[in-house]
Design an enzyme around this catalytic site. Structure first.
Site, PDB file in Angstrom:
ATOM      1  N   PHE A  40      54.854  22.452  81.499  1.00 38.19           N
ATOM      2  CA  PHE A  40      54.103  21.721  82.433  1.00 38.19           C
ATOM      3  C   PHE A  40      54.232  20.255  82.044  1.00 38.19           C
ATOM      4  CE2 PHE A  40      52.185  25.824  82.916  1.00 38.19           C
ATOM      5  CZ  PHE A  40      51.886  25.912  84.079  1.00 38.19           C
ATOM      6  N   ASN A  78      52.360  22.895  77.603  1.00 34.28           N
ATOM      7  CA  ASN A  78      51.970  21.503  78.131  1.00 34.28           C
ATOM      8  C   ASN A  78      52.903  20.520  77.430  1.00 34.28           C
ATOM      9  OD1 ASN A  78      50.195  21.555  80.152  1.00 34.28           O
ATOM     10  ND2 ASN A  78      48.484  21.236  78.912  1.00 34.28           N
ATOM     11  N   CYS A  79      53.433  19.673  77.930  1.00 30.40           N
ATOM     12  CA  CYS A  79      53.856  18.620  77.205  1.00 30.40           C
ATOM     13  C   CYS A  79      52.711  17.769  76.720  1.00 30.40           C
ATOM     14  CB  CYS A  79      54.708  17.543  78.105  1.00 30.40           C
ATOM     15  SG  CYS A  79      55.416  16.172  77.359  1.00 30.40           S
ATOM     16  N   VAL A  80      52.828  17.650  75.451  1.00 27.51           N
ATOM     17  CA  VAL A  80      51.791  16.990  74.805  1.00 27.51           C
ATOM     18  C   VAL A  80      51.414  15.481  74.948  1.00 27.51           C
ATOM     19  CG1 VAL A  80      52.838  16.622  72.609  1.00 27.51           C
ATOM     20  CG2 VAL A  80      50.508  16.926  72.562  1.00 27.51           C
ATOM     21  N   ALA A  83      50.285  15.323  78.797  1.00 29.78           N
ATOM     22  CA  ALA A  83      48.769  15.775  78.531  1.00 29.78           C
ATOM     23  C   ALA A  83      47.937  14.515  78.034  1.00 29.78           C
ATOM     24  CB  ALA A  83      48.571  17.146  77.896  1.00 29.78           C
TER      25      ALA A  83
END
Length: 129
Positions: A40, A78-80, A83
């Site tokens: 994501f 998730n791409c930190v 996010a």
């Protein structure tokens, strides 16, 4: 059979990107293909929030991503960076930044673009929505 990475760039609501990605992923798994991970990115990170509360008569795409992860043991990453820029915070990030709350579902893990690149090396195809 193919090994896919699914990249979701669209939010849970407001576009059809997430639903299309979910349906493609379900079809790929039912067809015997492997999904290495679902990554994501950009506004796609909004799919990971536990604070999404659609009306009872609406399709809950966030819940369906969570069910897919459990049923098929597909990592939801998730791409930190994406996010955190959007206020999507994991428990670990909340603790590290002295925040009282977090909103990332336990079905999702935080990762970076490096993790996406590593996953690409083990996949046949990257499908982006």
């Amino acid at each position: 059979m193919s090994k896919f990475i699914i990249q979701v760039n669209g939010p849970a609501y407001g576009t059809s990107a997430s639903v299309n990605a979910l349906r493609f992923t379900q079809a790929a798994l039912m067809g015997g293909h492997q999904v290495v991970c679902v990554f994501f990115y950009q506004d796609g990170v909004y799919n990971s929030t536990d604070f999404s509360l659609p009306a009872s008569d609406e399709y809950d795409v966030v819940e369906h991503w969570q069910q897919l992860a459990v049923q098929h043991r597909v990592p939801l990453v998730n791409c930190v960076s994406a996010a955190l820029r959007r206020g999507i915070v994991s428990e670990q990030d909340a603790n590290e930044n002295a925040l009282n709350h977090w909103n990332v579902s336990q079905s999702f893990i935080m990762g970076g673009l490096g993790e996406l690149i590593t996953s690409i090396e083990s996949a046949d195809r990257l499908i982006s929505f």
